[in-house]
Structure formats: structure tokens, C-alpha cells
Motif scaffolding. Structure first.
Motif, mmCIF file in Angstrom:
data_model
loop_
_atom_site.group_PDB
_atom_site.id
_atom_site.type_symbol
_atom_site.label_atom_id
_atom_site.label_comp_id
_atom_site.label_asym_id
_atom_site.label_seq_id
_atom_site.Cartn_x
_atom_site.Cartn_y
_atom_site.Cartn_z
ATOM 1 N N LEU A 1 92.222 -104.791 -65.053
ATOM 2 C CA LEU A 1 92.397 -105.132 -66.461
ATOM 3 C C LEU A 1 93.850 -105.492 -66.745
ATOM 4 N N MET A 2 94.760 -104.681 -66.263
ATOM 5 C CA MET A 2 96.177 -104.956 -66.499
ATOM 6 C C MET A 2 96.600 -106.270 -65.841
ATOM 7 N N PRO B 1 88.037 -95.630 -64.875
ATOM 8 C CA PRO B 1 89.476 -95.755 -64.627
ATOM 9 C C PRO B 1 89.799 -96.668 -63.443
ATOM 10 N N VAL C 1 85.682 -101.457 -70.474
ATOM 11 C CA VAL C 1 86.196 -100.745 -69.309
ATOM 12 C C VAL C 1 85.469 -99.407 -69.251
ATOM 13 N N GLN D 1 88.889 -99.499 -63.022
ATOM 14 C CA GLN D 1 88.993 -100.880 -63.524
ATOM 15 C C GLN D 1 90.330 -101.160 -64.217
ATOM 16 N N TYR D 2 91.143 -100.117 -64.437
ATOM 17 C CA TYR D 2 92.392 -100.281 -65.172
ATOM 18 C C TYR D 2 93.341 -101.279 -64.515
ATOM 19 N N LYS D 3 93.499 -101.185 -63.196
ATOM 20 C CA LYS D 3 94.439 -102.064 -62.500
ATOM 21 C C LYS D 3 94.048 -103.531 -62.686
#
Length: 79
Positions: A38-39, A32, A29, A34-36
Motif C-alpha cells: 500500500l505504501m 498488516p 487493507v 499489505q501495508y508495505k
């Protein structure tokens, strides 16, 4: 010039590239934004990510390190 050369990050890009290279097993990652995704991947895949997702992350990571290398190269060419 010498001070700037000493501040060129070598380790960070190397770690990003190493993670991207190992995308068969690693989710790199690099933003930031890409966080959504990823989750969502982890929620949908019992805490894991798909190979297709990891390949997309790896491509983004290589693009990031490429942009950094390009910026360093451009700065050096202008000196």
C-alpha cells in the motif's frame, strides 16, 4: 450456544465486503502484510492506488470474510 451466537461478528465482515465492493474507489487493507505494498502504491501514484491493486485487495478481503463465514458455519454444524 446462545452466547456464542451473540459473539458472531456481523458488522466487521459487512464493512469489509462493502469496501471490497467499492474497489473502484476504495483500497480495503485487510491484513498488516499489505501495508508495505500500500505504501509503495501511494508513493508511486501521488498518494493514490491503481485499480489493479485495489482489485487484488478486494479479492483478499473477500477471501478473508469467506474464511470467517466458513469457520462460523463449521462451528454451527458441529453443535
Amino acid at each position: 450456544f446462545a452466547h456464542c451466537i451473540e459473539n458472531i461478528d456481523i458488522g466487521g465482515p459487512a464493512m469489509i465486503r462493502a469496501s471490497a465492493k467499492n474497489n473502484a474507489y476504495v483500497s480495503i487493507v485487510s491484513s498488516p502484510s499489505q501495508y508495505k505494498q500500500l505504501m509503495e502504491q501511494m508513493r508511486e501514484n501521488a498518494g493514490c492506488t491503481t485499480l489493479a491493486f485495489r482489485k487484488n485487495l478486494a479479492a483478499a478481503a473477500y477471501a478473508l470474510t469467506s474464511a470467517y463465514d466458513s469457520a462460523v458455519s463449521q462451528w454451527m454444524a458441529e453443535q
